[in-house]
Write a protein that holds these residues in place. Structure first.
Motif, short mmCIF file in Angstrom:
data_model
loop_
_atom_site.label_atom_id
_atom_site.label_comp_id
_atom_site.label_asym_id
_atom_site.label_seq_id
_atom_site.Cartn_x
_atom_site.Cartn_y
_atom_site.Cartn_z
N PHE A 150 42.28 7.46 30.02
CA PHE A 150 43.68 7.84 29.84
C PHE A 150 44.09 7.77 28.36
N GLN A 151 45.14 8.50 28.02
CA GLN A 151 45.68 8.48 26.66
C GLN A 151 46.09 7.08 26.25
N SER A 152 46.68 6.33 27.20
CA SER A 152 47.21 5.00 26.88
C SER A 152 46.23 3.87 27.19
N PHE A 153 44.95 4.21 27.34
CA PHE A 153 43.85 3.27 27.54
C PHE A 153 43.87 2.57 28.92
N GLN A 164 43.60 -7.50 20.71
CA GLN A 164 42.87 -7.86 19.49
C GLN A 164 42.02 -6.71 18.95
N LEU A 165 42.11 -5.55 19.60
CA LEU A 165 41.29 -4.40 19.23
C LEU A 165 42.12 -3.28 18.62
N SER A 166 41.48 -2.46 17.81
CA SER A 166 42.14 -1.24 17.32
C SER A 166 42.23 -0.23 18.47
N GLY A 167 43.03 0.83 18.24
CA GLY A 167 43.15 1.88 19.26
C GLY A 167 41.81 2.52 19.58
N GLU A 185 38.03 11.73 16.60
CA GLU A 185 36.76 12.45 16.49
C GLU A 185 35.61 11.61 17.05
N GLU A 186 35.64 10.30 16.79
CA GLU A 186 34.60 9.42 17.34
C GLU A 186 34.61 9.44 18.87
N VAL A 187 35.79 9.39 19.45
CA VAL A 187 35.91 9.41 20.91
C VAL A 187 35.38 10.74 21.47
N MET A 188 35.73 11.84 20.81
CA MET A 188 35.24 13.15 21.29
C MET A 188 33.72 13.24 21.18
N LYS A 189 33.15 12.67 20.13
CA LYS A 189 31.69 12.68 19.99
C LYS A 189 31.04 11.83 21.09
N THR A 223 42.45 11.49 23.10
CA THR A 223 42.66 11.15 21.69
C THR A 223 44.14 11.13 21.32
N GLY A 224 45.01 11.24 22.32
CA GLY A 224 46.45 11.38 22.07
C GLY A 224 47.09 10.25 21.29
N ASN A 225 46.56 9.04 21.44
CA ASN A 225 47.13 7.88 20.74
C ASN A 225 46.28 7.42 19.55
N LEU A 226 45.36 8.28 19.10
CA LEU A 226 44.43 7.88 18.05
C LEU A 226 44.62 8.72 16.79
N ASP A 227 44.27 8.11 15.63
CA ASP A 227 44.25 8.90 14.41
C ASP A 227 43.04 9.84 14.44
#
Length: 232
Positions: free
Chosen positions: A92-95, A144-147, A181-185, A172-176
């Motif tokens: 999901f967009q919101s994890f 404690q984690l980044s998006g 790009e990392e998530v898409m890869k 990737t909606g909530n990510l820079d």
């Protein structure tokens, strides 16, 4: 190639006392095993409704929905939940991680629902955390984690039970852009390893990772585009 998700004249109508809204109108899609498909369209066109139905979170009003070789359109919630549990992974967009659980415990959840024994759960979770390059955060909590790290955990949770298909809703909606790009890869790598992926996105850049793009407008499929390099 074998169909994994297929809809025939799928309709979803929401009715209140004042108004009747058609969210999906005779939608016909056929997604094959091993495909990476993007579903696009403007807000309110029916993308999320379609994802909820193919994810067995909701039922259509009329029409057929085939999941692998089962016609599931008229399944009740209990039947849908049973089939969903081991067959579909969600991103999901919101994890949608549980704040009170560690990374390990969040990823372990689908295996608990499937009653996998504890030694096997540990093996599977450790394996998928390594694969997502998040093992060093296994005892941390989501806050404690980044998006980008949270979305890696969400993907790990989605794939830990080795589902037949992953459904990604604006992953990737909530990510820079870098983390996006990392998530898409990661999703593309999973697809290359054989996982079927269906992704709702507003992003043409993200959709470019897919083999095929289905465009919705006003609850209907209006166009489909297949990458020249991919043939079913």
């Amino acid at each position: 190639m074998t169909s994994i998700l297929k809809t025939v004249n799928l309709r979803k109508v929401y009715t209140t006392e004042e108004i009747e809204t058609t969210a999906l109108n005779d939608v016909n899609i056929d997604i094959k095993e091993g495909e990476f498909v993007a579903i696009m369209g403007p807000s309110g066109c029916g993308k999320s409704t379609l994802l909820n139905i193919i994810g067995l979170l909701d039922s259509p009003s009329t029409g057929e929905y085939w999941f692998v070789d089962q016609e599931v359109a008229k399944y009740n919630e209990r039947q849908r939940a049973k089939l969903r549990k081991g067959s579909i992974g969600f991103v999901f967009q919101s994890f949608n991680l549980i704040d009170e659980l560690t990374v390990f415990e969040n990823v372990e959840l689908p295996l608990l629902y499937l009653k996998v024994d504890s030694a096997e759960r540990k093996r599977k979770v450790d394996e998928v955390l390594e694969r997502m390059n998040i093992m060093h955060r296994r005892t941390h909590f989501p806050q404690q984690l980044s998006g980008g790290q949270q979305q890696r955990v969400a993907i790990a949770r989605a794939i830990v039970a080795n589902p037949k298909v992953i459904l990604a809703d604006e992953p990737t909606g909530n990510l820079d852009s870098k983390n996006g790009e990392e998530v898409m890869k990661l999703l593309a790598d999973l697809n290359q390893q054989g996982t079927t992926i269906v992704m709702v996105t507003h992003s043409p850049y993200d959709a470019n990772y897919a083999h095929r793009t289905i465009n919705l407008f006003d609850g209907k499929v209006v166009t489909e585009n297949i990458k020249e390099s991919f043939h079913v």
